[in-house]
Write a protein that holds these residues in place. Structure first.
Motif, PDB file in Angstrom:
ATOM      1  N   ALA A 553      17.038 -22.769  14.087  1.00 11.31           N
ATOM      2  CA  ALA A 553      17.539 -22.770  15.467  1.00 11.31           C
ATOM      3  C   ALA A 553      17.734 -24.196  15.967  1.00 11.31           C
ATOM      4  O   ALA A 553      18.687 -24.492  16.694  1.00 11.31           O
ATOM      5  CB  ALA A 553      16.574 -22.006  16.362  1.00 11.31           C
ATOM      6  N   ASN A 554      16.808 -25.079  15.560  1.00  6.11           N
ATOM      7  CA  ASN A 554      16.955 -26.490  15.957  1.00  6.11           C
ATOM      8  C   ASN A 554      18.214 -27.104  15.363  1.00  6.11           C
ATOM      9  O   ASN A 554      18.930 -27.893  16.011  1.00  6.11           O
ATOM     10  CB  ASN A 554      15.731 -27.279  15.495  1.00  6.11           C
ATOM     11  CG  ASN A 554      14.510 -26.935  16.309  1.00  6.11           C
ATOM     12  OD1 ASN A 554      14.630 -26.474  17.439  1.00  6.11           O
ATOM     13  ND2 ASN A 554      13.330 -27.147  15.725  1.00  6.11           N
ATOM     14  N   GLU A 555      18.480 -26.723  14.083  1.00  5.29           N
ATOM     15  CA  GLU A 555      19.702 -27.235  13.455  1.00  5.29           C
ATOM     16  C   GLU A 555      20.933 -26.721  14.187  1.00  5.29           C
ATOM     17  O   GLU A 555      21.905 -27.466  14.403  1.00  5.29           O
ATOM     18  CB  GLU A 555      19.735 -26.807  11.990  1.00  5.29           C
ATOM     19  CG  GLU A 555      18.672 -27.489  11.137  1.00  5.29           C
ATOM     20  CD  GLU A 555      18.678 -26.965   9.714  1.00  5.29           C
ATOM     21  OE1 GLU A 555      19.500 -26.068   9.427  1.00  5.29           O
ATOM     22  OE2 GLU A 555      17.863 -27.453   8.901  1.00  5.29           O
ATOM     23  N   GLU A 556      20.867 -25.416  14.573  1.00  2.00           N
ATOM     24  CA  GLU A 556      21.980 -24.838  15.334  1.00  2.00           C
ATOM     25  C   GLU A 556      22.139 -25.563  16.660  1.00  2.00           C
ATOM     26  O   GLU A 556      23.265 -25.853  17.099  1.00  2.00           O
ATOM     27  CB  GLU A 556      21.723 -23.345  15.556  1.00  2.00           C
ATOM     28  CG  GLU A 556      22.866 -22.639  16.278  1.00  2.00           C
ATOM     29  CD  GLU A 556      22.574 -21.162  16.479  1.00  2.00           C
ATOM     30  OE1 GLU A 556      23.390 -20.490  17.131  1.00  2.00           O
ATOM     31  OE2 GLU A 556      21.521 -20.688  15.985  1.00  2.00           O
ATOM     32  N   SER A 631      31.863 -26.868  32.863  1.00  4.59           N
ATOM     33  CA  SER A 631      32.691 -27.888  32.251  1.00  4.59           C
ATOM     34  C   SER A 631      32.517 -27.992  30.745  1.00  4.59           C
ATOM     35  O   SER A 631      33.188 -28.830  30.112  1.00  4.59           O
ATOM     36  CB  SER A 631      32.384 -29.251  32.878  1.00  4.59           C
ATOM     37  OG  SER A 631      31.006 -29.564  32.683  1.00  4.59           O
ATOM     38  N   ILE A 632      31.653 -27.161  30.155  1.00  4.92           N
ATOM     39  CA  ILE A 632      31.427 -27.330  28.710  1.00  4.92           C
ATOM     40  C   ILE A 632      32.106 -26.248  27.902  1.00  4.92           C
ATOM     41  O   ILE A 632      31.958 -26.195  26.675  1.00  4.92           O
ATOM     42  CB  ILE A 632      29.928 -27.316  28.408  1.00  4.92           C
ATOM     43  CG1 ILE A 632      29.277 -26.000  28.867  1.00  4.92           C
ATOM     44  CG2 ILE A 632      29.232 -28.511  29.017  1.00  4.92           C
ATOM     45  CD1 ILE A 632      27.803 -25.912  28.523  1.00  4.92           C
ATOM     46  N   GLY A 633      32.817 -25.371  28.545  1.00  2.85           N
ATOM     47  CA  GLY A 633      33.644 -24.402  27.835  1.00  2.85           C
ATOM     48  C   GLY A 633      32.862 -23.488  26.938  1.00  2.85           C
ATOM     49  O   GLY A 633      31.938 -22.793  27.360  1.00  2.85           O
ATOM     50  N   ASP A 634      33.254 -23.471  25.619  1.00  8.87           N
ATOM     51  CA  ASP A 634      32.570 -22.590  24.657  1.00  8.87           C
ATOM     52  C   ASP A 634      31.117 -22.954  24.484  1.00  8.87           C
ATOM     53  O   ASP A 634      30.300 -22.139  23.995  1.00  8.87           O
ATOM     54  CB  ASP A 634      33.280 -22.683  23.296  1.00  8.87           C
ATOM     55  CG  ASP A 634      34.695 -22.111  23.352  1.00  8.87           C
ATOM     56  OD1 ASP A 634      34.963 -21.311  24.280  1.00  8.87           O
ATOM     57  OD2 ASP A 634      35.487 -22.455  22.460  1.00  8.87           O
ATOM     58  N   GLY A 635      30.758 -24.172  24.865  1.00 14.28           N
ATOM     59  CA  GLY A 635      29.356 -24.578  24.726  1.00 14.28           C
ATOM     60  C   GLY A 635      28.414 -23.746  25.584  1.00 14.28           C
ATOM     61  O   GLY A 635      27.218 -23.648  25.284  1.00 14.28           O
ATOM     62  N   TYR A 636      28.942 -23.108  26.611  1.00 16.73           N
ATOM     63  CA  TYR A 636      28.094 -22.283  27.469  1.00 16.73           C
ATOM     64  C   TYR A 636      27.452 -21.127  26.684  1.00 16.73           C
ATOM     65  O   TYR A 636      26.260 -20.845  26.826  1.00 16.73           O
ATOM     66  CB  TYR A 636      28.945 -21.730  28.618  1.00 16.73           C
ATOM     67  CG  TYR A 636      28.137 -21.094  29.729  1.00 16.73           C
ATOM     68  CD1 TYR A 636      27.791 -21.845  30.861  1.00 16.73           C
ATOM     69  CD2 TYR A 636      27.736 -19.767  29.668  1.00 16.73           C
ATOM     70  CE1 TYR A 636      27.051 -21.275  31.877  1.00 16.73           C
ATOM     71  CE2 TYR A 636      27.002 -19.192  30.670  1.00 16.73           C
ATOM     72  CZ  TYR A 636      26.665 -19.954  31.788  1.00 16.73           C
ATOM     73  OH  TYR A 636      25.929 -19.383  32.779  1.00 16.73           O
ATOM     74  N   ALA A 637      28.268 -20.467  25.857  1.00 13.60           N
ATOM     75  CA  ALA A 637      27.748 -19.341  25.065  1.00 13.60           C
ATOM     76  C   ALA A 637      26.697 -19.815  24.074  1.00 13.60           C
ATOM     77  O   ALA A 637      25.691 -19.138  23.827  1.00 13.60           O
ATOM     78  CB  ALA A 637      28.897 -18.649  24.334  1.00 13.60           C
ATOM     79  N   TYR A 638      26.929 -21.016  23.495  1.00 15.53           N
ATOM     80  CA  TYR A 638      25.935 -21.536  22.547  1.00 15.53           C
ATOM     81  C   TYR A 638      24.594 -21.807  23.236  1.00 15.53           C
ATOM     82  O   TYR A 638      23.514 -21.551  22.681  1.00 15.53           O
ATOM     83  CB  TYR A 638      26.450 -22.827  21.896  1.00 15.53           C
ATOM     84  CG  TYR A 638      27.608 -22.605  20.954  1.00 15.53           C
ATOM     85  CD1 TYR A 638      27.471 -21.762  19.856  1.00 15.53           C
ATOM     86  CD2 TYR A 638      28.834 -23.239  21.172  1.00 15.53           C
ATOM     87  CE1 TYR A 638      28.529 -21.553  18.995  1.00 15.53           C
ATOM     88  CE2 TYR A 638      29.891 -23.029  20.318  1.00 15.53           C
ATOM     89  CZ  TYR A 638      29.736 -22.181  19.213  1.00 15.53           C
ATOM     90  OH  TYR A 638      30.768 -21.982  18.361  1.00 15.53           O
ATOM     91  N   VAL A 639      24.670 -22.366  24.437  1.00 12.66           N
ATOM     92  CA  VAL A 639      23.423 -22.664  25.154  1.00 12.66           C
ATOM     93  C   VAL A 639      22.685 -21.361  25.497  1.00 12.66           C
ATOM     94  O   VAL A 639      21.459 -21.270  25.399  1.00 12.66           O
ATOM     95  CB  VAL A 639      23.705 -23.473  26.426  1.00 12.66           C
ATOM     96  CG1 VAL A 639      22.422 -23.660  27.259  1.00 12.66           C
ATOM     97  CG2 VAL A 639      24.281 -24.831  26.075  1.00 12.66           C
TER      98      VAL A 639
END
Length: 836
Positions: A553-556, A631-639
């Protein structure tokens, strides 16, 4: 002073050396001294008179001996030599017959003196006093002569008395001294002839105050003759003390016109009187014994067994009051027939065959005071025969042993419970004799070690111990031999004798010491921990696996950070307006990178230390979404995925910690009201209950011996599951959860066959938690209490799959068991069984 230093002329110097001359003369004593060196005897005037010497006549010791009576010479000479022998006490005391040297008169003279020795053991002085005792000796001789004459007369009288066929005794004087007793009287009182000369009461003190002895005193002091028939006298005959019956005759003994004693004659008629009295008292005694006996005794007369002579205890046993006397037994106790009991048939057989019947601990059902009771009695039926040998009745003796039987059964149940507890705990018992070196053990340990013998000696004691643990265990035994320690508690590995399998065991023991404080025996228990250690190892492996998942998970998260960095670069290329935003984003990224670094550093730390990094991940990701989510776009789903993974890991670690704490906590000794425990669990779940509008019904709950925190965890998990696994209708609307908590008490025999509590008990509390949720298929019943077992996906219901495993461990720690039953869509019921 030695003999060379003595003055030669004793007569001239004697009064100069003695200052008690006057006293000697007054006592009629003469003073003499024998010089052993010169063999010369020195006398004073009184001594010369005693020896019949004229004033100037002097004699040597050898001449003195010639004037001693021939029958006394040897004794006199031997006494002188004995007194003058070194090592003796030097005393000389002899009474001799002396023939007067000059006057020829025979006198009895007592010579009393002493020899004194110097340091070399030589006699330096030998002297003493002399006294004329002729008068007393002659008087004594006359007394002896008269006594002989009287003795001859008395002997003739005694011979007559001794030959009398009846028992005769003669006592004399105020002390009733036995003067004569013949053999028949000796036999009556159980004494020998040695009683002659003794006061009668000195060897038969038990007669003082007796009626017969009072008549003896009246015969002596008042001269009243007494003749009595069948007089009972309590006295001893040798070692036997008893009541005897006599025909007695006491007559005063008149001598010289006064009473000097009593002549007693006695005829023993004890056998006749006792036989007659026994015959007269047999029935009365029997009735008295029956009435006073602590056992129930009843006399049944005739084949109809009519109750006669029933004592109070028997009447209480029958339980119908004293009116049962005179009734046939079947009418007095109809329950003997109505309850199908065999006793009337047995009594009829005894009456017919004459064979007694005895039965210990028989169960008898009796209506006592209107209530049918089941009691246990030791029963004895004895046939009674008349003089013709015919059976006319039966004597029934019944002893209530109900309390003993119940106590014995309770003890057996306790022993069974203890054995069951030892078996459930998979424990073995052993004992090491510190003096013989022999160790004995139970069958469980024999199986565990694969021993062929029932014992093992000191030489081979440590052979089954793994060589890595052998020295440590030897040191532990030595420490336990110290009275200040006296205890052993060690975990080690054993290698079985036949198959060579390795097992991990834990031994706990106490050392006992003898009176001198030396080790006597080491007694303890042993438990096989192999399976527990395997589970612990598996759990550690699981934690390691979850740690690796966290690393992934940390690597992800690191990859997400890289993507965020790229987005930042794109934003920087856009326009200067977002420059400040990019700078702040970079600071956030650096903070996240530092957090990731911390998480990696603590990835292999124990599970309870992983919570802090996870909390930081959750906090910073929430901050990132709050500030830059738009403002982070697709990064929201990753977070969001990162947050979900961290939350699952946090819940997993928390549950693992709870499971670990529950697994290692065993000190359970407080009385815990379950009503308070459930209330505390409901307080913890209060928000969830409000959100779901749940309805919870709680019945009366008992108090149990346990640990409050563990029991709170148990019911919190069960209630949380009931709230979580609620149903939804076809429209997706959640149904209102309805939860019921009830309790009832069961005997051990009422437990379901598949329920096996961790501790044996006679009674168990059954606490049920019932819900109206989604339920489950009972074919998965064994899975739901295992670690990380889930019947639903994470998208349906949140959870780690550890909660029910924790619940099962709590119940086991409290000696109980937990099970459940359910159908899909029909809710579920979890039942917790705890020992009463």
């Amino acid at each position: 002073m030695n003999h060379d230093q003595q003055p030669r002329h004793f007569a001239r110097t004697l009064h100069q050396r003695l200052d008690i001359d006057f006293a000697l003369q007054a006592a009629g004593l003469g003073v003499w001294e024998l010089d052993r060196a010169t063999n010369e005897v020195f006398w004073d005037d009184r001594c010369r008179e005693l020896f019949g010497l004229s004033t100037d006549n002097r004699l040597s010791y050898s001449e003195v001996i010639t004037h001693i009576h021939p029958d006394d010479i040897t004794r006199a000479s031997a006494a002188v030599e004995a007194a003058c022998t070194p090592g003796s006490n030097g005393l000389y005391d002899e009474t001799l017959r002396v023939s007067g040297v000059d006057d020829g008169i025979l006198r009895w003279v007592r010579f009393h003196g002493r020899a004194y020795f110097n340091e070399s053991g030589e006699v330096y002085r030998f002297g003493g006093v002399a006294q004329d005792v002729s008068e007393s000796v002659l008087a004594q001789q006359q007394v002896v002569e008269k006594s002989q004459t009287l003795a001859e007369s008395e002997a003739r009288f005694r011979g007559i008395v001794d030959q009398l066929p009846g028992a005769v005794l003669v006592v004399r004087g105020d002390d009733f001294i036995v003067d004569q007793i013949n053999p028949p009287m000796m036999e009556l009182i159980g004494r020998g002839a040695d009683v002659i000369g003794q006061p009668f009461l000195s060897f038969m003190p038990e007669l003082e105050g007796e009626f017969a002895w009072q008549q003896v005193r009246r015969a002596y002091f008042e001269g009243i003759e007494y003749v009595g028939k069948e007089i009972m006298v309590t006295h001893s005959r040798g070692d036997k003390f008893s009541d005897y019956f006599y025909n007695l005759s006491y007559r005063p003994l008149w001598e010289g016109g006064k009473i000097t004693g009593v002549i007693q004659a006695a005829t023993d008629i004890s056998e006749q009187v006792i036989a007659r009295k026994k015959l007269e008292q047999t029935e009365e005694k029997l009735r008295g014994v029956i009435a006073a006996a602590p056992a129930g005794i009843g006399l049944f007369i005739g084949r109809d067994l009519v109750i006669e002579s029933a004592n109070e205890t028997f009447i209480k046993i029958v339980g119908k009051g004293p009116g049962v006397e005179g009734l046939p037994l079947r009418e007095a106790m109809p329950e003997l027939l109505s309850e199908g009991q065999p006793f009337l048939k047995i009594l009829d057989d005894v009456f017919t065959t004459g064979v007694p019947f005895v039965s210990p601990a028989s169960l008898v059902k009796i209506v006592q005071d209107g209530v049918l009771n089941s009691n246990y009695y030791n029963i004895s039926y004895t046939p009674l025969r008349n003089t013709s040998g015919e059976i006319y009745g039966i004597l029934d003796i019944a002893i209530d042993v109900t309390s003993q039987i119940l106590s014995q059964r309770a003890l057996e149940e306790k022993e069974s419970t203890l054995r069951g507890a030892i078996e459930i705990a998979d424990m073995g018992i052993w004992e090491l004799n510190m003096k013989t070196g022999i160790t004995v053990y139970t069958e469980r340990l024999r199986q565990l070690f694969e021993f062929e013998e029932d014992f093992i000696d000191w030489e081979h004691l440590y052979n089954p111990i793994h060589e890595d643990d052998r020295e440590r265990l030897k040191m532990a035994v030595q420490k336990a031999s110290d009275p200040e320690i006296g205890f052993l508690d060690e975990e080690y590995t054993v290698v079985t004798q036949q198959t060579g399998r390795q097992r991990i065991v834990r031994a706990q023991a106490k050392m006992y010491f003898d009176k001198e404080g030396n080790p006597d025996k080491l007694v303890g228990s042993m438990r096989d921990l192999t399976q527990e250690r395997k589970i612990q190892w598996d759990l550690e492996q699981l934690v390691h696996q979850r740690t690796q998942e966290l690393e992934a998970a940390n690597e992800e998260l690191a990859s997400i950070n890289e993507e965020l960095a790229a987005k930042n670069e794109e934003l920087e290329a856009g326009n200067d307006e977002y420059m400040a935003i990019n700078e702040r984003m970079e600071e956030v990224n650096n903070s996240l990178l530092r957090s990731n670094s911390n998480l990696e550093t603590f990835a292999y730390v124990a599970s309870h230390d992983l919570q802090e990094p996870l909390r930081k991940i959750q906090q910073f990701s929430s901050l990132l979404l709050a500030r830059y989510g738009g403002s982070i776009g697709d990064g929201y789903a990753y977070v969001e995925r990162m947050q979900a993974a961290a939350s699952r890991m946090s819940a997993l670690i928390e549950d693992l910690l709870n499971f670990s704490r529950i697994s290692t906590h065993h000190e359970i000794h407080d009385t815990i009201p379950l009503q308070d425990v459930v209330s505390l669990a409901l307080t913890t779940l209060e928000l969830t209950i409000q959100e779901t509008n749940a309805k919870i019904e709680i019945g009366a709950l008992p108090s149990v011996i346990g640990d409050a925190s563990q029991l709170t965890q148990l019911f919190q998990n069960l209630l949380s599951n009931a709230l979580k696994f609620s149903r939804v209708d076809g429209s997706g609307n959640a149904a209102t959860p309805v939860i019921q908590i009830k309790n009832n008490t069961l005997n051990v025999s009422e437990l379901p066959a598949h329920v096996r509590p961790a501790r044996s008990a006679m009674m168990y509390h059954c606490i049920s938690v019932t819900d109206n949720g989604v339920g489950f298929d009972e074919k998965y019943l064994d899975r739901i209490f295992q670690l990380f077992q889930r019947l639903h996906g994470r998208t349906e219901f949140a959870g780690t799959g550890i909660g029910l495993a924790i619940s099962e461990r709590v119940v086991q720690n409290h000696g109980g068991a937990i099970t459940a039953n359910s159908e899909p869509g029909m809710g579920a019921t979890f039942r917790v069984y705890l020992p009463v």
